[in-house]
Design a protein around this motif. Structure first.
Motif: not given
Length: 129
Positions: A102, A104, A107-111, A113-114, A116
């Motif tokens: 994957a 990604r 620095e990706r913030d999964d929370e 993204v969810a 959004w």
């Protein structure tokens, strides 16, 4: 004339004729490819052990096994030549699967993204009617 029509050498036609004379039509059946280097079960087990050590143990900086890297390991370890597709078929035949990591950002913030996807995306998508 036959060699020209079939786009082969005259020598091939002569060889085929000799086979026909000696054994009839069955003598002309394909015997399969001339040479297919194959790893035995024991050699494949050794290859799996090599792959389990990881790419770094074989001199690569990152931790990704690519088909060309596996091909290189097979060549170094067993002195056999495989094509890239041959390596893929060998691995798939023995239960391995191709996986793409994957991509990604660290620095990706999964929370975020969810959130959004829940709140913004339904408004942006619009209705299907």
């Amino acid at each position: 004339m036959i060699a020209k029509d079939l786009r082969v050498s005259v020598r091939s036609v002569q060889r085929w004729r000799q086979l026909w004379d000696a054994g009839g039509p069955r003598a002309l059946w394909s015997q399969g490819p001339a040479l297919l280097p194959r790893l035995s079960e024991k050699q494949f087990a050794q290859l799996e052990a090599e792959l389990a050590e990881g790419p770094a143990a074989h001199g690569w900086e990152d931790q990704r096994w690519t088909l060309s890297r596996v091909k290189t390991v097979i060549g170094r370890r067993f002195h056999l030549t495989y094509t890239i597709q041959g390596v893929r078929k060998l691995l798939v035949r023995n239960g391995w699967s191709c996986q793409v990591p994957a991509r990604r950002a660290i620095e990706r913030d999964d929370e975020a993204v969810a959130g959004w996807v829940k709140e913004v995306w339904p408004c942006a998508e619009g209705s299907r009617r």
